[in-house]
Enzyme design. Structure first.
Site, PDB file in Angstrom:
ATOM      1  N   GLY A  18       0.760  -1.260  -0.100  1.00  0.00           N
ATOM      2  CA  GLY A  18      -0.051   0.020  -0.086  1.00  0.00           C
ATOM      3  C   GLY A  18       0.878   1.310  -0.002  1.00  0.00           C
ATOM      4  O   GLY A  18       1.688   1.610   0.706  1.00  0.00           O
ATOM      5  N   ASP A  49       0.653   2.350   8.407  1.00  0.00           N
ATOM      6  CA  ASP A  49       0.263   1.659   9.612  1.00  0.00           C
ATOM      7  C   ASP A  49       1.215   1.608  10.757  1.00  0.00           C
ATOM      8  O   ASP A  49       1.047   1.215  11.884  1.00  0.00           O
ATOM      9  CB  ASP A  49       0.318   0.034   9.645  1.00  0.00           C
ATOM     10  CG  ASP A  49      -0.962  -0.190   8.555  1.00  0.00           C
ATOM     11  OD1 ASP A  49      -2.013   0.520   8.458  1.00  0.00           O
ATOM     12  OD2 ASP A  49      -1.020  -1.129   7.630  1.00  0.00           O
ATOM     13  N   GLU A  86      -9.842  -0.396  11.715  1.00  0.00           N
ATOM     14  CA  GLU A  86     -10.359  -1.195  10.975  1.00  0.00           C
ATOM     15  C   GLU A  86     -10.124  -2.806  11.404  1.00  0.00           C
ATOM     16  O   GLU A  86     -10.857  -3.877  11.400  1.00  0.00           O
ATOM     17  CB  GLU A  86      -9.766  -1.182   9.440  1.00  0.00           C
ATOM     18  CG  GLU A  86      -8.391  -1.809   9.434  1.00  0.00           C
ATOM     19  CD  GLU A  86      -7.591  -1.673   7.834  1.00  0.00           C
ATOM     20  OE1 GLU A  86      -8.635  -1.406   7.071  1.00  0.00           O
ATOM     21  OE2 GLU A  86      -6.618  -1.827   7.766  1.00  0.00           O
ATOM     22  N   TYR A 122      -8.554   5.168   1.337  1.00  0.00           N
ATOM     23  CA  TYR A 122      -7.174   5.796   0.511  1.00  0.00           C
ATOM     24  C   TYR A 122      -6.980   6.978   0.798  1.00  0.00           C
ATOM     25  O   TYR A 122      -5.814   7.524   0.887  1.00  0.00           O
ATOM     26  CB  TYR A 122      -7.474   5.445  -0.869  1.00  0.00           C
ATOM     27  CG  TYR A 122      -7.260   4.272  -1.568  1.00  0.00           C
ATOM     28  CD1 TYR A 122      -6.953   3.024  -0.622  1.00  0.00           C
ATOM     29  CD2 TYR A 122      -7.482   3.800  -2.861  1.00  0.00           C
ATOM     30  CE1 TYR A 122      -7.108   1.640  -1.116  1.00  0.00           C
ATOM     31  CE2 TYR A 122      -7.279   2.629  -3.309  1.00  0.00           C
ATOM     32  CZ  TYR A 122      -7.176   1.646  -2.585  1.00  0.00           C
ATOM     33  OH  TYR A 122      -7.044   0.444  -3.129  1.00  0.00           O
ATOM     34  N   GLN A 165      -6.519   8.612   3.606  1.00  0.00           N
ATOM     35  CA  GLN A 165      -5.530   9.086   4.715  1.00  0.00           C
ATOM     36  C   GLN A 165      -4.154   8.660   4.283  1.00  0.00           C
ATOM     37  O   GLN A 165      -3.244   9.134   4.767  1.00  0.00           O
ATOM     38  CB  GLN A 165      -5.977   7.959   5.770  1.00  0.00           C
ATOM     39  CG  GLN A 165      -5.860   6.593   5.591  1.00  0.00           C
ATOM     40  CD  GLN A 165      -6.709   5.756   6.518  1.00  0.00           C
ATOM     41  OE1 GLN A 165      -6.457   5.489   7.974  1.00  0.00           O
ATOM     42  NE2 GLN A 165      -7.951   5.153   6.027  1.00  0.00           N
ATOM     43  N   ARG A 166      -3.801   7.832   3.291  1.00  0.00           N
ATOM     44  CA  ARG A 166      -2.435   7.536   2.761  1.00  0.00           C
ATOM     45  C   ARG A 166      -2.136   8.351   1.801  1.00  0.00           C
ATOM     46  O   ARG A 166      -0.956   8.131   1.228  1.00  0.00           O
ATOM     47  CB  ARG A 166      -2.377   5.881   2.634  1.00  0.00           C
ATOM     48  CG  ARG A 166      -3.095   5.376   1.114  1.00  0.00           C
ATOM     49  CD  ARG A 166      -3.197   3.948   1.454  1.00  0.00           C
ATOM     50  NE  ARG A 166      -3.374   3.341  -0.046  1.00  0.00           N
ATOM     51  CZ  ARG A 166      -3.398   2.056  -0.285  1.00  0.00           C
ATOM     52  NH1 ARG A 166      -3.598   1.210   0.447  1.00  0.00           N
ATOM     53  NH2 ARG A 166      -3.363   1.876  -1.721  1.00  0.00           N
TER      54      ARG A 166
END
Length: 421
Positions: free
Chosen positions: A17, A148, A251, A300, A302-303
């Site tokens: 990711g 993360d 999540e 998506y 947030q990243r």
């Protein structure tokens, strides 16, 4: 003493990711490599990670002007394309490694830098081990990235600080909206953020809560089992006190049975796509307490939110890219990371960890960062996290929108037959 590797070409690839600052690491790699023309011939990049290596879909970054390297640093997502693909164990699929090293040899690759997360560091370990067994002259260095923040061997991971800044900003702004719309009936808002097994991003949202009445009021972490009765009692108490309650949900939140509250999909490689925990929590608030509830999925957003990137995060992402090149040239294999020197003033440096101490491992939120009631974080976490969202690193804007680089480098001519997976 580490042997000085042969001069040759460098290959860079992105995996997993993507983040708002992974391209800053790519820019760091390219910028540093251009300072070493006597040791590094060409700087190639694979499209779509290790798949691009196997498929021999490679580009030459020499065609990228220096000015565009600067724009690359300020562009989100993975400019060279990413993938979620794991190499097989060498003993079960030797042909895969034969192909991999045929591509490396055809393009005279002596340095391989892989920009990814925990699984990508295992790929680095596999390639380095196979190269050593084959006697192929290759130095592999892992370049960390993940929102993360769950990579071990590093104080923080590039990508986390910017995602944390975006999420804390978002919940701060939503908190003001929620307070403005509060009525006698009571209401709640639930924000679901990424965090499969580690609650770093959810925890970071707590930076927006300057006091007990500021959002977020409750945070649900994967490290803490979801106690529905205790949670609903806390929501009710907050609403009765201030009229509304804002909740952040990771999540990967799990119930007392250890199972995640919601799961969307599992692909053929066994990768589980999570999502829906926020909706589950919102429904339970409404069903049990009768409040009007809204929920949102950051997903998506947030990243990829480069428009509000952390200056600290961008600097660290660029630095690990540069450090990876220097480590490779010194013949030092392993995973580059960040070591914290002090909190105030915040100072840091890069470090290097062995693949074996990083690959496929996950760093969870430690107990000392989790509030005693399990619904928030401690002051120790706040001290640790605040510097990581510090500073603004605005991208260039044009006509009111960020002027991001849309990279379109041509593929190099293939030197091998097409890859038959």
């Amino acid at each position: 003493m580490t042997a000085r590797p042969m001069a040759g070409n460098l290959l860079y690839a992105q995996s997993g990711g993507v983040t708002a600052v992974i391209n800053a690491s790519a820019a760091g790699v390219i910028a540093e490599a251009r300072l070493q023309p006597e040791r590094i011939g060409r700087v190639l990049a694979a499209r779509n990670g290790i798949l691009g290596v196997l498929r021999e879909t490679l580009t030459d970054t020499a065609t990228l002007p220096d000015a565009d390297v600067g724009r690359l640093r300020a562009t989100p997502a993975g400019a060279f394309g990413s993938c979620r693909f794991d190499l097989d164990p060498v003993d079960t699929n030797p042909a895969q490694y034969d192909r991999l090293f045929a591509v490396l040899a055809a393009h005279e690759i002596r340095f391989f830098l892989y920009n990814g997360g925990n699984g990508s560091m295992e790929t680095c370990r596999q390639i380095q081990t196979a190269a050593d067994v084959r006697g192929y002259p290759l130095t592999v260095v892992g370049v960390p990235k993940t929102v993360d923040n769950d990579i071990v061997g590093t104080d923080c991971c590039p990508g986390f600080g910017s995602a944390a800044k975006y999420l804390a900003t978002s919940i701060c702004e939503v908190g003001l909206d929620l307070a403005a719309m509060t009525s006698g009936a009571g209401r709640a808002f639930v924000l679901e953020v990424m965090g499969r097994n580690a609650g770093w991003l959810a925890a970071a949202c707590a930076l927006a809560a300057e006091d007990a009445d500021r959002a977020p009021h409750l945070i649900l972490l994967p490290e803490v089992g979801f106690d529905e009765a205790a949670f609903l009692a806390r929501v009710k108490a907050v609403v009765e006190r201030i009229g509304a309650c804002a909740v952040v949900v990771a999540e990967g939140v799990r119930g007392p049975d250890g199972n995640v509250l919601a799961m969307q999909d599992r692909n053929q490689k066994g990768y589980i796509q999570l999502g829906g925990a926020g909706e589950v929590v919102a429904e339970r608030i409404h069903a049990s307490l009768g409040y009007k509830v809204h929920y949102a999925l950051a997903d998506y957003l947030q990243r990829s939110a480069r428009h509000i990137a952390s200056k600290t995060d961008t600097a660290q992402a660029f630095a690990v890219g540069k450090a990876a090149v220097r480590r490779a040239l010194a013949g030092q294999q392993g995973v580059v990371g960040i070591a914290r020197i002090s909190d105030a003033p915040y100072r840091w440096r890069t470090n290097l960890s062995p693949f074996e101490s990083v690959a496929n491992l996950e760093r969870s939120l430690p107990a000392e960062f989790i509030a005693a009631d399990g619904f928030g974080v401690t002051e120790a976490f706040r001290r640790w996290c605040r510097p990581l969202i510090s500073g603004e690193d605005w991208p260039p804007f044009r006509d009111g929108l960020p002027d991001y680089l849309h990279l379109r480098l041509p593929l190099l001519p293939a030197r091998l037959p097409p890859y038959a997976a």
